[in-house]
Scaffold this motif. Structure first.
Motif: not given
Length: 619
Positions: A415-416, A420-421, A446-447, A451-455
């Protein structure tokens, strides 16, 4: 009908103990953060009351030791039921008290198991290793926080295996010891030895206190080797240790724990690289093996004492960040318990019992495959998408993620990440980032978000080397730097992380910080340090200071920033309230700009922290 052999009975007890430890560790990953986020109510509950509540759940089982064997299976069923229920029960008082009831049942079951006279080894180390491997395979986001439709069957299978082996325990288990080490081993493995984020951070590189992303696969392989070393050493018993070897192992255990707990990352990063976790795991396993001495009068008190040491060590370590005393000595004090067993050494007659699983070459080979393959299951093989500058200006998100826990005490990285996305950020500034704190479940926030944002990310420690602030981006990073801020009376440490990125044909400096004000005073000392650092780091490029600054508009701290050349980026949009997230009333998250203008300011509505995220376009 031929009765089962003693070896089959012993194997049954071993599997029951290992499965129970797995369930108990997973339950603690929910109970520990629930104490802070639900009962503690974001530090609004007095520390004394919170500590008394936590310790009560570890102390009350002492009163039931004499009756523990009579209710052993009932307690086991309570532990299994609570662990399964936590897949569905999320947030608030129900989560807190279901986890607490499960902890109570788990401790009573442990006391009953010890009182029967069996050995804590190899069941306890097998359970700790299984919990660590599962944690790594799930990318440190445990089953309690996963989709119930697939997490529930997994937990149900684990619970049924546990109850199946508890149903018919060995009628006459061989007497053994090691129970006092269950709690200290659980604390040390959870904090340092078998913690995937701790190992990964050691390979993130260190430059001016800034830790970047580790290379793929290498940390997972090292973590797997540490688990394997822990297992093999805990299953091997030697009676011919020399005094030099015993004292040397104890000394290295204490020194390695001190290095892992030391607050300065320059030392701690070395302690988290390849050699130290593997040797620490091996020595801690040796301590468990050495502790397996005959126990002629079995009792449940030693294991409960060990779990009380776990509680005192865990809460004592993290309470320091609110109270303000040095806490690196707490894990060292806990490590002194297994160190004493190492110095004492195994009994001359305590060779591996005949009814314990043999550590054959085949078993070792299977263990090696499992320990190396399972951590890799948590690695995302998809490359992160390339960053691209937004057409209308750089989109910046600032978010205090509160270690990933919402006001109701739930952990929602999906959800977080979605919240952000939705802002389509080029750069994300994060505060209160937790990389490995056992008190918060041992997650790597952070990891998980990266990984969820691809950043990609850069992390800078603040309170200790595993908690701090971060910047995520896929824009080219020219350089980065972090400085430690003066505490000036504040108990929790703070830092300022500067990241210089290329945005189109320009360079832009982003400074991520989280000010910790001293009690009943303005953080003017930290404000001056941040402003001076940001000005120097920017080197004339446009720059922004962003994060949870814990200062209000119109106050002396914000005026001090203005006097130093840093304008309030939200001045034209006030009020911009972000705290608390469910009903924002305070303006304490800010973006201060130099050579930039904030537009399109947005306050997020997701309640995945005690703060709402704030986003703006910088032009």
């Amino acid at each position: 009908m031929t009765p089962p052999s003693r070896s089959s009975f012993a194997r049954t007890d071993t599997l029951a103990l290992a499965a129970g430890i797995l369930l108990l560790v997973d339950l603690l990953r929910v109970w520990l953060p629930s104490i802070i986020t639900i009962f503690g109510q974001a530090a609004s509950t007095p520390a004394e009351l919170m500590g008394a509540f936590a310790f009560a759940w570890f102390a009350v089982p002492f009163a039931l030791v004499r009756f523990a064997r009579r209710v052993s299976f009932v307690a086991a069923a309570g532990l299994a039921t609570a662990r399964l229920a936590l897949v569905f029960v999320h947030g608030g008082q129900p989560q807190l008290y279901v986890a607490s009831a499960g902890l109570f049942c788990g401790l009573v079951w442990l006391a009953a198991t010890a009182a029967r006279g069996g050995s804590a080894v190899p069941g306890v180390p097998l359970g700790l290793a299984a919990a660590a491997l599962q944690h790594a395979a799930l990318d440190t986001v445990d089953l309690s926080w996963r989709a119930w439709w697939w997490a529930a069957p997994v937990v149900l299978i684990e619970a049924l295996i546990f109850l199946w082996y508890c149903w018919k325990p060995a009628p006459d288990p061989s007497h053994g010891g090691g129970w006092l080490l269950a709690g200290p081993a659980m604390l040390l493995t959870g904090m340092f030895v078998l913690s995937p984020p701790v190992v990964a951070m050691g390979f993130g590189g260190l430059h001016d206190r800034v830790v970047g992303q580790p290379p793929p696969f290498v940390p997972q392989v090292v973590f797997g080797l540490a688990v394997l070393a822990f297992l093999i050493s805990s299953l091997s018993v030697r009676s011919n240790w020399s005094a030099v070897e015993r004292w040397g192992r104890a000394g290295f255990l204490l020194l390695g724990t001190l290095l892992a707990a030391w607050p300065e990352p320059a030392t701690g990063s070395w302690a988290a690289t390849a050699v130290v976790p593997i040797f620490l795991a091996s020595i801690l396993g040796s301590a468990l093996a050495a502790a397996r001495r005959p126990a002629p009068r079995p009792s449940g008190y030693p294991v409960l004492t060990g779990m009380l040491i776990f509680a005192v060590g865990a809460i004592g370590y993290y309470a320091a960040f609110d109270i303000g005393y040095p806490n690196f000595w707490v894990p060292v004090a806990v490590a002194s318990v297994p160190a004493w067993f190492l110095i004492r050494g195994p009994a001359e007659t305590s060779a591996a019992p005949a009814d314990s699983p043999a550590l054959s070459f085949r078993v070792a080979a299977i263990a090696a495959v499992v320990c190396l393959a399972v951590p890799l299951a948590g690695v995302s093989f998809r490359p992160a998408p390339a960053g691209a500058a937004s057409a209308g200006g750089l989109r910046l998100v600032a978010y205090n993620i509160r270690m990933g826990f919402g006001l109701d005490g739930t952990f929602r990285p999906d959800t977080a990440a979605k919240a952000i996305a939705e802002q389509h950020p080029d750069v994300v500034v994060l505060s209160e980032v937790d990389r490995a704190w056992l008190l918060n479940g041992g997650h790597d926030d952070l990891q998980a978000l990266s990984r969820r944002l691809g950043l990609r990310y850069l992390f800078a420690p603040a309170a200790d080397q595993y908690w701090g602030d971060a910047v995520m981006t896929n824009l080219p990073v020219v350089r980065s730097e972090s400085i430690r801020l003066s505490r000036a009376g504040a108990p929790t440490g703070a830092q300022a992380l500067g990241v210089l990125v290329e945005y189109g044909d320009r360079r832009l400096a982003v400074v991520s910080t989280h000010i910790q004000p001293p009690p009943d005073a303005e953080p003017l000392v930290q404000v001056g340090e941040i402003a001076e650092f940001a000005t120097r780091f920017a080197e004339g490029n446009p720059a922004v200071i962003a994060g949870d600054l814990n200062i209000e508009p119109g106050g002396p701290a914000l005026r001090a920033f203005a006097d130093a050349g840093w304008a309030d980026g939200f001045a034209r949009f006030r009020p911009v309230r972000t705290f608390p997230a469910d009903a924002p009333a305070k303006e304490i998250d800010h973006m201060l700009v130099n050579g930039l203008t904030c537009t399109a300011v947005t306050v997020g509505t997701a309640v995945t922290s005690d703060h709402a995220l704030i986003a703006a376009t910088l032009t």
